[in-house]
Design an enzyme around this catalytic site. Structure first.
Site, PDB file in Angstrom:
ATOM      1  CB  THR A   1      -0.902   0.000   1.248  1.00 25.61           C
ATOM      2  OG1 THR A   1      -1.919  -0.977   1.099  1.00 25.61           O
ATOM      3  CG2 THR A   1      -1.564   1.356   1.468  1.00 25.61           C
TER       4      THR A   1
ATOM      5  CG  ASP B   1      -6.399   1.198   6.595  1.00 24.16           C
ATOM      6  OD1 ASP B   1      -6.222   0.201   5.882  1.00 24.16           O
ATOM      7  OD2 ASP B   1      -5.508   2.037   6.823  1.00 24.16           O
TER       8      ASP B   1
ATOM      9  CB  THR C   1       1.064   0.967   4.974  1.00 24.57           C
ATOM     10  OG1 THR C   1       1.133  -0.258   4.244  1.00 24.57           O
ATOM     11  CG2 THR C   1       2.333   1.127   5.792  1.00 24.57           C
TER      12      THR C   1
ATOM     13  N   GLY D   1      -5.797  -3.473   7.144  1.00 20.22           N
ATOM     14  CA  GLY D   1      -6.751  -2.381   7.243  1.00 20.22           C
ATOM     15  C   GLY D   1      -7.785  -2.519   8.328  1.00 20.22           C
TER      16      GLY D   1
END
Length: 300
Positions: free
Chosen positions: A168, A199, A219, A222
């Site tokens: 991410t 998230d 990161t 999530g």
């Protein structure tokens, strides 16, 4: 006035084979954002520029190179926040958009905060965001990962190996007028159920910015990050007067202590230009620069 930018390319046990690509990509993103700031651009422009670089690179789980969901195709999330106005733009479970952070920017320009799926895509299309064939976002590595049977992610048991939570991307920037912006973009978790949103598009979870205190991008897994509102927690630590590195470390400590399997990390930029980063995974690809010491730091 201080200028600062921090970028990340994901937390996890990042395989050795990917580390050179991560290092090169994260440096390119840092320099893209840095160039915007040095040219007098805004924090929002710098954060977006950095994230676009990472969305376009196949080594990261955002845009081109996103992981596949359980059904075998890409759905992406992204979020963006202007710390001066506190405006937010976020999108969830979108398809066929080359740079999801630009879709988030399109939402930020509306009175609203978050759109999902086809409604988010409609907002992006109306703003002139570039669309592509969704299948063109799939890299050979991601297809092989999915085809090998990595399509069984379950939130209950968690799935925190490198190929499911790493990569991410995000950026936080501080410009010469004292504005702070934060951005996060992701393809989510490999093998995620159809329509799952993590998230990354949730303000306070995947990102948060307040120019009075700082900006943060997170990161990791999530569902755990959202439960503790990790980004907002780090900002609150700054508001309590904590040093930026201590604020980052304290927030990540809560993630690990309060949530079983809570794994991830964050980058944090304070309003004074100081930068912190913390993670409880084996690695987190990240890089940062400010004009206080004028040294680029690359960690991959």
């Amino acid at each position: 006035m201080p200028l600062a930018i921090a970028v990340h390319g994901g937390a996890g046990d990042i395989p050795e084979s990917l580390r050179p690509d991560h290092a090169a990509g994260i440096q390119a993103a840092l320099r893209a954002g840095k160039a915007v700031l040095q040219a007098g651009g805004t924090a929002l422009e710098a954060a977006i520029a950095a994230v676009i670089v990472l969305e376009d690179l196949p080594a990261f789980n955002a845009g081109y190179g996103s992981v596949l969901n359980r059904e075998g195709f890409v759905q992406m999330d992204a979020g963006l926040m202007d710390g001066t106005s506190l405006d937010v733009g976020a999108v969830g479970a979108i398809e066929g958009i080359k740079n999801p952070i630009l879709a988030a920017q399109a939402v930020l320009k509306t009175p609203h905060i978050l759109f999902a799926k086809t409604d988010a895509e409609a907002v992006a299309r109306a703003a002139g965001v570039e669309f592509v064939d969704n299948a063109s976002l799939i890299t050979p590595r991601r297809h092989a990962q999915w085809a090998s049977g990595d399509r069984d992610f379950k939130v209950d048991s968690g799935s925190t190996d490198a190929e499911t939570i790493a990569d991410t991307v995000g950026a936080v920037a501080l410009d010469g007028l004292g504005n702070i912006a934060a951005a996060t973009s992701t393809g989510g978790m490999s093998g995620k159920p159809l329509g799952r949103i993590g998230d990354s598009p949730i303000p306070g979870g995947g990102f948060y910015a307040d120019s009075h205190s700082g900006g943060c991008s997170t990161t990791g897994w999530g569902e755990t990050i959202a439960r503790v509102l990790l980004a907002r927690r780090a900002i609150e630590n700054l508001e309590r007067g904590m040093d930026v590195q201590a604020a980052a470390e304290a927030a990540v400590a809560v993630l690990g202590q309060r949530i079983e399997g809570g794994e991830g990390g964050l980058i944090l930029v304070a309003s004074n230009g100081q930068i912190g980063a913390a993670f409880n995974s084996q690695r987190m690809t990240h890089a940062y620069w400010n004009n206080i010491d004028d040294q680029e730091q690359i960690i991959a």
